[in-house]
Design a protein around this motif. Structure first.
Motif, short mmCIF file in Angstrom:
data_model
loop_
_atom_site.label_atom_id
_atom_site.label_comp_id
_atom_site.label_asym_id
_atom_site.label_seq_id
_atom_site.Cartn_x
_atom_site.Cartn_y
_atom_site.Cartn_z
N GLY A 1 12.26 19.05 -7.37
CA GLY A 1 11.95 20.34 -6.76
C GLY A 1 10.83 20.28 -5.74
O GLY A 1 10.62 21.26 -5.01
N TYR A 2 10.11 19.15 -5.68
CA TYR A 2 9.01 19.03 -4.71
C TYR A 2 9.57 19.07 -3.29
O TYR A 2 10.52 18.36 -2.95
CB TYR A 2 8.27 17.72 -4.94
CG TYR A 2 7.19 17.44 -3.89
CD1 TYR A 2 6.00 18.14 -3.89
CD2 TYR A 2 7.41 16.48 -2.91
CE1 TYR A 2 5.03 17.88 -2.94
CE2 TYR A 2 6.44 16.22 -1.95
CZ TYR A 2 5.26 16.92 -1.96
OH TYR A 2 4.30 16.66 -1.01
N GLN A 3 8.96 19.91 -2.43
CA GLN A 3 9.46 20.10 -1.06
C GLN A 3 8.36 19.81 -0.05
O GLN A 3 7.17 19.99 -0.34
CB GLN A 3 9.97 21.54 -0.87
CG GLN A 3 11.16 21.88 -1.73
CD GLN A 3 11.66 23.31 -1.48
OE1 GLN A 3 11.09 24.05 -0.67
NE2 GLN A 3 12.72 23.69 -2.17
N LYS B 1 13.17 19.36 6.44
CA LYS B 1 12.69 19.83 5.14
C LYS B 1 13.22 18.86 4.10
O LYS B 1 14.42 18.55 4.08
CB LYS B 1 13.19 21.25 4.85
CG LYS B 1 12.77 21.78 3.49
CD LYS B 1 13.36 23.17 3.27
CE LYS B 1 13.01 23.69 1.88
NZ LYS B 1 13.61 25.04 1.64
N THR B 2 12.35 18.35 3.22
CA THR B 2 12.78 17.41 2.19
C THR B 2 12.57 18.03 0.82
O THR B 2 11.67 18.84 0.62
CB THR B 2 11.98 16.10 2.27
OG1 THR B 2 10.59 16.36 2.01
CG2 THR B 2 12.14 15.45 3.64
N GLU B 3 13.43 17.63 -0.12
CA GLU B 3 13.35 18.14 -1.49
C GLU B 3 13.75 17.03 -2.46
O GLU B 3 14.79 16.39 -2.29
CB GLU B 3 14.26 19.35 -1.69
CG GLU B 3 14.20 19.92 -3.09
CD GLU B 3 15.16 21.09 -3.28
OE1 GLU B 3 15.24 21.61 -4.41
OE2 GLU B 3 15.84 21.46 -2.31
#
Length: 324
Positions: free
Chosen positions: A30-32, A121-123
């Motif tokens: 869940g880290y973005q 955007k990364t997740e």
């Protein structure tokens, strides 16, 4: 005594720091992040990464400064909303304010080759990949086979190079020395011309004993075609059916296992197939110098294949979403 206590305290503190580092927010699902992304230049293809693997521009991998290796990251191009999933196997980038460095194949799917650097955007969607099951007894045999195949490839390359340079010269010499057969003149003898023709006409003394068929052509025994082994069927770096035919599935699948032994991967894949999951694939690749056989089930969008995970779990298989 004091020295021993201080040494134990130091070791405990180091272990606590490393454990805490693994539980950092950037290592959790869940880290973005939002920032700029770049991609590897072609010159890095084949070079060793920080994880020990060799960079392959055709694999869906990426480099990140901190996130642990084998973590799955979803990357979205904020200019066109295209998304991909990559696996972290290297460290970097460390300049230009970039947050991730993508393989060339990943960059192509995001349509960023022309721009070079894009906002993304990364997740974090998966902490780590399933472990590779390797039998200790067969580790040494796999290394021997790998070394032999590398030697064969090198010998083939050497032989082809020699032919290209020397072959033309040999052909010229051979063609000059080669004499074209000249027709033999008939002997000038007096007598009946029919006898003369009889002497000149070649006679086939050795006739085949096989019986001719209706068309007058002698039947020849058909050569038996040797069936390909499993290693020959799955020799390339592709996605295959469980029968060894190359497939081109779209989108994503659910990876349920990964093996370094082909026979074990096929055995597992056939069990999944017999449970009623018809879209079962074997995805081949390399992890460093090890041959890897991944089992993927289904194809389509990430949402579509995610819906099959409960069905797989009900049948006794755990898995995660992975791009084909």
């Amino acid at each position: 005594m004091i020295r021993k206590q201080s040494l134990i305290f130091l070791l405990l503190s180091i272990s606590l720091v490393s454990a805490d580092d693994l539980d950092q927010p950037y290592n959790r699902v869940g880290y973005q992040q939002e920032g700029n992304a770049s991609f590897y230049a072609d010159k890095f293809h084949g070079r060793k990464t920080a994880s020990g693997e060799f960079y392959d521009m055709y694999e869906m991998t990426a480099a990140h400064p901190r996130i642990r290796f084998n973590t799955k990251i979803k990357v979205t191009n904020l200019k066109n909303d295209k998304s991909i999933i990559v696996r972290i196997n290297d460290r970097g980038p460390y300049s230009g304010g970039r947050i991730i460095d993508l393989s060339k194949s990943a960059a192509q799917k995001l349509d960023m080759i022309r721009d070079g650097v894009i906002p993304v955007k990364t997740e974090v969607i998966e902490k780590e990949e399933f472990p590779v099951f390797v039998d200790k007894k067969e580790k040494e045999s796999e290394k021997v086979v790998l070394e032999k195949t590398k030697e064969k490839e090198k010998n083939k390359q050497k032989s082809t190079k020699k032919k290209t340079k020397v072959g033309r010269l040999l052909d010229k010499v051979f063609n000059k020395n080669k004499q074209t057969p000249q027709p033999q003149e008939r002997p000038k003898t007096e007598g009946n011309t029919q006898k003369q023709e009889e002497q000149v006409t070649p006679q086939n003394d050795k006739q085949p004993k096989d019986k001719p068929n209706k068309g007058g052509v002698i039947d020849k025994p058909q050569q038996k075609v040797k069936a390909k082994s499993n290693e020959e069927k799955f020799a390339g770096v592709n996605t295959y059916s469980i029968w060894g035919t190359i497939k081109y599935p779209d989108g994503f699948g659910v990876q349920i296992a990964s093996y370094s032994i082909l026979d074990k991967a096929l055995e597992k894949a056939k069990v999944v197939y017999e449970k009623g999951f018809k879209d079962v694939f074997i995805q081949t690749g390399w992890a460093g110098d090890k041959r890897i056989y991944r089992i993927l089930v289904g194809e389509g969008s990430s949402e579509t294949v995610s819906a099959t995970i409960p069905q797989l779990r009900a049948s006794g298989f755990n898995g995660f979403v992975k791009q084909h």
